[in-house]
Design an enzyme around this catalytic site. Structure first.
Site, short mmCIF file in Angstrom:
data_model
loop_
_atom_site.label_atom_id
_atom_site.label_comp_id
_atom_site.label_asym_id
_atom_site.label_seq_id
_atom_site.Cartn_x
_atom_site.Cartn_y
_atom_site.Cartn_z
N ARG A 249 -4.34 1.80 0.89
CA ARG A 249 -4.43 2.43 -0.44
C ARG A 249 -4.51 1.34 -1.49
O ARG A 249 -3.88 0.29 -1.34
CB ARG A 249 -3.18 3.28 -0.70
CG ARG A 249 -3.11 4.47 0.19
CD ARG A 249 -2.17 5.50 -0.36
NE ARG A 249 -0.77 5.11 -0.26
CZ ARG A 249 0.23 5.92 -0.58
NH1 ARG A 249 -0.03 7.14 -1.04
NH2 ARG A 249 1.48 5.54 -0.46
N ASP A 250 -5.26 1.62 -2.55
CA ASP A 250 -5.30 0.68 -3.67
C ASP A 250 -4.23 1.09 -4.67
O ASP A 250 -4.38 2.08 -5.37
CB ASP A 250 -6.70 0.71 -4.32
CG ASP A 250 -6.78 -0.32 -5.45
OD1 ASP A 250 -5.78 -1.01 -5.71
OD2 ASP A 250 -7.86 -0.41 -6.07
N TYR B 105 14.87 14.88 14.42
CA TYR B 105 14.02 14.07 15.30
C TYR B 105 14.02 14.73 16.69
O TYR B 105 15.07 15.15 17.16
CB TYR B 105 14.56 12.64 15.37
CG TYR B 105 13.56 11.64 15.87
CD1 TYR B 105 12.41 11.36 15.14
CD2 TYR B 105 13.74 10.97 17.08
CE1 TYR B 105 11.47 10.44 15.60
CE2 TYR B 105 12.81 10.03 17.54
CZ TYR B 105 11.69 9.78 16.79
OH TYR B 105 10.76 8.86 17.25
N PHE C 218 0.15 9.78 20.07
CA PHE C 218 0.91 8.74 20.78
C PHE C 218 2.35 8.73 20.28
O PHE C 218 2.58 8.74 19.06
CB PHE C 218 0.29 7.36 20.55
CG PHE C 218 1.07 6.24 21.18
CD1 PHE C 218 0.88 5.91 22.52
CD2 PHE C 218 2.04 5.53 20.46
CE1 PHE C 218 1.63 4.89 23.12
CE2 PHE C 218 2.79 4.53 21.05
CZ PHE C 218 2.58 4.20 22.38
N GLY D 82 2.36 10.49 10.44
CA GLY D 82 1.79 11.43 9.46
C GLY D 82 2.36 11.15 8.08
O GLY D 82 2.95 12.04 7.46
N ASN E 56 -1.46 -1.66 6.19
CA ASN E 56 -0.40 -2.55 5.69
C ASN E 56 0.98 -2.09 6.13
O ASN E 56 1.99 -2.68 5.73
CB ASN E 56 -0.44 -2.63 4.16
CG ASN E 56 -0.19 -1.29 3.51
OD1 ASN E 56 -0.59 -0.26 4.06
ND2 ASN E 56 0.47 -1.27 2.38
N SER E 57 1.06 -1.04 6.96
CA SER E 57 2.36 -0.64 7.50
C SER E 57 2.81 -1.71 8.49
O SER E 57 2.00 -2.56 8.91
CB SER E 57 2.25 0.71 8.21
OG SER E 57 1.46 0.56 9.37
N TYR F 11 -0.48 8.53 15.41
CA TYR F 11 0.90 8.16 15.77
C TYR F 11 1.88 8.35 14.63
O TYR F 11 3.08 8.12 14.77
CB TYR F 11 0.96 6.71 16.30
CG TYR F 11 0.68 5.66 15.27
CD1 TYR F 11 -0.62 5.33 14.90
CD2 TYR F 11 1.72 4.96 14.65
CE1 TYR F 11 -0.88 4.35 13.94
CE2 TYR F 11 1.47 3.99 13.69
CZ TYR F 11 0.18 3.69 13.35
OH TYR F 11 -0.07 2.73 12.39
N VAL G 98 3.58 -1.28 11.65
CA VAL G 98 2.81 -1.12 12.90
C VAL G 98 1.39 -1.65 12.67
O VAL G 98 0.82 -2.36 13.50
CB VAL G 98 2.75 0.36 13.35
CG1 VAL G 98 1.86 0.52 14.58
CG2 VAL G 98 4.14 0.90 13.66
#
Ligand SMILES: NC(=O)c1ccc[n+]([C@@H]2O[C@H](COP(=O)([O-])OP(=O)(O)OC[C@H]3O[C@@H](n4cnc5c(N)ncnc54)[C@H](OP(=O)(O)O)[C@@H]3O)[C@@H](O)[C@H]2O)c1
Length: 393
Positions: A219-220, A66, A326, A303, A196-197, A301, A199
């Site tokens: 995503r489905d 990180y 961001f 990936g 649906n995350s 923001y 954030v």
């Protein structure tokens, strides 16, 4: 907690989760046992952990990958009595603590107030922290009273443990991305992938609170075992305030679908699609750049697909799109004042029941358990793919 000497002077049995070299977290974390002595001067506070999340960035820090990470040091605990044999770092960036002791020069905080660190690399995976509060602001008081937020007798600012422990990263990321890059008017639109995350769900709710509309791509993942997956996800996001929810495959099949749905939702809507939020990359950027109006912003923001951002030549030339990144950590370093204003706003949303927090699995760290049990608890939480918080009680 054990008392030594005078009743005012205490020594707390503390534990911290530390690492001395980078690598796989479950193999590298160590439980360090130590004592924290009562505050010695009027500028200090002594805090006890309430709860902390285990975030992807915490894991990446221990792995050493990180960009922002604490230096390994033998002096981890701001206490001359506690010098380690080998340079180490304390895990964790986000979390909520309770004020246990407070010096009389420390203003704006009271005993039992719930507080969160204002800077990254704080080392939140520990039971006790002693801090000298002189100089720049180090803590944010979730239980302060100002024009936006109220005080609560319980010290918690009206927040649940889950809300308080996770307030600093995901909800703040959502609010800052929506308000920072351009001025959105009521009725304007934001489009995002990964809706649906955690954030993404805050983005939906913040948009709703600010009277901004949202288009949400997911995503489905419907399957034979779960044929209702997409319908259920769409209802969940609409219940949070999403105006349009579309799967990436639906958007790919019918390139005009999003515009059609936007029109259906708001008959006389004149708002523009000004902001696109991308936490996935790859193909899932395409519906974002195709839907954004002229002069729109694409803000990346995350990936999650590990694929590069797709940005067509025509979107840059003919739509004059701007592509930005961001990172809340950078933002907090650059503008600590903005961080506090953002937190005030999020506390206000929670106090007014205008925000629902993301669900987490709670791992209970019972006070007084043996280091081997603490280690086992963290190893279990680290191996669990759901969102985890560790609660100290
Ligand atoms: N830049 C910043 O300041 C900042 C701050 C906070 C978070 N983040 C980043 O934001 C992202 C989301 O974080 P979070 O905590 O909200 O995540 P989260 O709740 O764990 O959700 C992950 C999301 O990513 C999607 N996803 C996972 N793998 C994918 C793949 N291979 N292809 C496409 N989509 C995929 C998931 O979709 P499915 O449900 O369909 O799998 C889900 O929507 C992460 O990259 C995180 O590091 C950045």
């Amino acid at each position: 907690m054990t008392s030594i000497g005078l009743s005012r002077y205490l020594s707390y049995d503390a534990k911290a989760i530390i690492y001395k070299e980078y690598g796989e977290p479950s193999e590298k974390i160590i439980v360090h046992d130590y004592k924290v002595e009562s505050i010695k001067n009027d500028n200090e506070v002594l805090l006890e952990l309430i709860a902390h999340p285990i975030n992807p960035s915490d894991i990446n820090q221990i792995q050493g990958v990180y960009p922002s990470k604490p230096e390994l040091s033998v002096n981890l605990f701001n206490d001359e009595s506690e010098v380690l044999k080998e340079a180490s770092a304390i895990c964790g960036n986000e979390g909520v603590f309770k004020v246990v002791e407070i010096g009389k020069n420390v203003k704006g905080f009271a005993q039992n107030d719930w507080v969160i660190p204002l800077f990254p690399n704080f080392g939140t995976w520990r039971t006790h922290v002693k801090l000298d509060m002189k100089g720049e602001a180090k803590l944010f008081n979730l239980n302060k009273e100002n024009e936006k937020t109220k005080r609560f007798a319980e010290g918690n600012g009206g927040l649940s443990v889950n809300q308080a422990a996770t307030i600093s990263v995901n909800p703040c990321t959502a609010l800052q991305m929506i308000t920072k890059f351009l001025k959105l008017e009521e009725g304007d639109w934001v489009i995002q992938n990964g809706a649906n995350s955690s954030v993404g769900k805050f983005v939906i709710q913040v948009c709703k609170n600010l009277k901004i509309n949202s288009i949400n791509l997911v995503r489905d993942k419907s399957s034979e075992e779960n044929p209702q997956y997409l319908d259920e996800l769409k209802s969940e996001l609409k219940d949070l305030g999403a105006d349009v929810v579309v799967s990436l495959s639906e958007a790919k099949e019918d390139r005009k679908l999003i515009k059609k749905l936007v029109k259906d939702v708001k008959e006389n809507n004149t708002g523009k699609v000004k902001l696109g939020l991308n936490c996935v990359g790859g193909e899932s950027c395409i519906p974002l750049i195709k839907t954004l109006d002229e002069n729109g912003y694409l803000v990346t923001y995350g990936g999650m697909s590990k694929k590069p951002v797709i940005l067509s030549t025509s979107s840059l030339i003919f739509k004059n799109l701007t592509s930005k990144g961001f990172w809340i950590t950078r933002n907090n370093f650059q503008d600590p004042e903005e961080k506090q204003q953002t937190l005030d706003q999020i506390v206000h949303f929670y106090q007014n029941k205008q925000l629902v927090d993301a669900k987490s699995t709670h791992n209970i760290w019972k006070k007084g358990i043996a280091p081997s049990e603490v280690l086992a608890l963290y190893q279990k939480a680290l191996s669990n793919s759901s969102k985890n918080i560790v609660v100290y009680e």
